[in-house]
Structure formats: structure tokens, C-alpha cells
Motif scaffolding. Sequence first.
Motif, PDB file in Angstrom:
ATOM      1  N   UNK A 228       0.808  -1.210   0.000  1.00 38.76           N
ATOM      2  CA  UNK A 228       0.000   0.000   0.000  1.00 38.76           C
ATOM      3  C   UNK A 228       0.846   1.266   0.000  1.00 38.76           C
ATOM      4  N   UNK A 229       1.840   1.357   0.861  1.00 35.59           N
ATOM      5  CA  UNK A 229       2.659   2.571   0.928  1.00 35.59           C
ATOM      6  C   UNK A 229       3.421   2.779  -0.378  1.00 35.59           C
TER       7      UNK A 229
ATOM      8  N   UNK B  99       2.473   1.767  -3.298  1.00 36.08           N
ATOM      9  CA  UNK B  99       1.481   2.155  -4.294  1.00 36.08           C
ATOM     10  C   UNK B  99       1.095   3.624  -4.125  1.00 36.08           C
ATOM     11  N   UNK B 100       0.958   4.085  -2.887  1.00 35.64           N
ATOM     12  CA  UNK B 100       0.633   5.489  -2.637  1.00 35.64           C
ATOM     13  C   UNK B 100       1.717   6.429  -3.168  1.00 35.64           C
ATOM     14  N   UNK B 101       2.963   5.993  -3.096  1.00 39.59           N
ATOM     15  CA  UNK B 101       4.088   6.821  -3.517  1.00 39.59           C
ATOM     16  C   UNK B 101       4.372   6.715  -5.019  1.00 39.59           C
ATOM     17  N   UNK B 102       3.658   5.854  -5.718  1.00 43.44           N
ATOM     18  CA  UNK B 102       3.915   5.607  -7.133  1.00 43.44           C
ATOM     19  C   UNK B 102       3.163   6.573  -8.033  1.00 43.44           C
ATOM     20  N   UNK B 103       3.747   6.840  -9.192  1.00 47.72           N
ATOM     21  CA  UNK B 103       3.080   7.639 -10.213  1.00 47.72           C
ATOM     22  C   UNK B 103       2.287   6.758 -11.170  1.00 47.72           C
TER      23      UNK B 103
ATOM     24  N   UNK C 153      -6.267  -5.208  -8.748  1.00 43.67           N
ATOM     25  CA  UNK C 153      -6.885  -4.176  -9.586  1.00 43.67           C
ATOM     26  C   UNK C 153      -7.695  -3.213  -8.732  1.00 43.67           C
ATOM     27  N   UNK C 154      -8.583  -3.733  -7.888  1.00 46.10           N
ATOM     28  CA  UNK C 154      -9.437  -2.859  -7.074  1.00 46.10           C
ATOM     29  C   UNK C 154      -8.630  -2.015  -6.105  1.00 46.10           C
ATOM     30  N   UNK C 155      -7.614  -2.596  -5.494  1.00 42.06           N
ATOM     31  CA  UNK C 155      -6.779  -1.832  -4.569  1.00 42.06           C
ATOM     32  C   UNK C 155      -6.108  -0.667  -5.299  1.00 42.06           C
ATOM     33  N   UNK C 156      -5.605  -0.921  -6.484  1.00 42.11           N
ATOM     34  CA  UNK C 156      -4.944   0.128  -7.260  1.00 42.11           C
ATOM     35  C   UNK C 156      -5.929   1.197  -7.714  1.00 42.11           C
TER      36      UNK C 156
END
Length: 120
Positions: free
Chosen positions: A25-26, A28-32, A43-46
Motif C-alpha cells: 500500500x505505501x 502504491x501510494x508513492x507511485x506515479x 486491480x481494485x486496490x490500485x
Amino acid sequence: MKLKINYDDQNEIQIIGYDYKSSLNQDMLESDLIISHAGSGSILESLRLNKPLIVVINENLMNNHQAELAIELESKGYLVYSSISNLLEILKSKAYENLISFPESDATIFANILNEEMGI
């Protein structure tokens, strides 16, 4: 493990790999941009993070529900789906830059259906 790869003179791609990590999660939050396999949970999490998403389908699966889900969500403009063979082409096209935000979940929908079925 972190690996940086120069994409060209102006851009840099950082690729991070893990043997195992209990939560991404962290990261993914920091990703562009998120590139993921086409599992429904991933898929749903993203999509709930409102990040551009490319899903890479496993072409070797029989009755490929991953592909069906990815194709349907791409048709609605929420993500871009790819195979391994055309991932570089998808990245170069930047098709992921014009995606539509996934709608917020509405917890009342299930409750309303349940109430209607129960006659409440």
C-alpha cells in the motif's frame, strides 16, 4: 532490493522488487504509475488509490477471468491492459495518462438490495 534504470536523458524509472512484503500500500501510494498482474484484488486496490494502472494479463490461464475483467475495465476507461509482449509499447504510448477515476464505493447499495429482498 531497489534498482534504478535510466529510461532516457530526461526520465528515470525506479524498479523496486521484493522477495515478500505483507503490504504494498505505501509503495502504491508513492507511485506515479502502477503496473500489476490482473488479479481482481490487486486491480481494485490500485483503482481505489486513483493511480494510473496497467494490468498485465497472464495469457497462459484457461478460461481467463483476469483477461475478461481487465478488458471490461479498460473499455470503461479505468485502466490499460497489456500482455508481456506489448508492455513496452503501452508504456511508450502513455495510454495510461488519460484514464477515468474509478468511482467511490457506495456501501448503501448492498444494504438496499438486502433490505428489498428481505421486505424491509
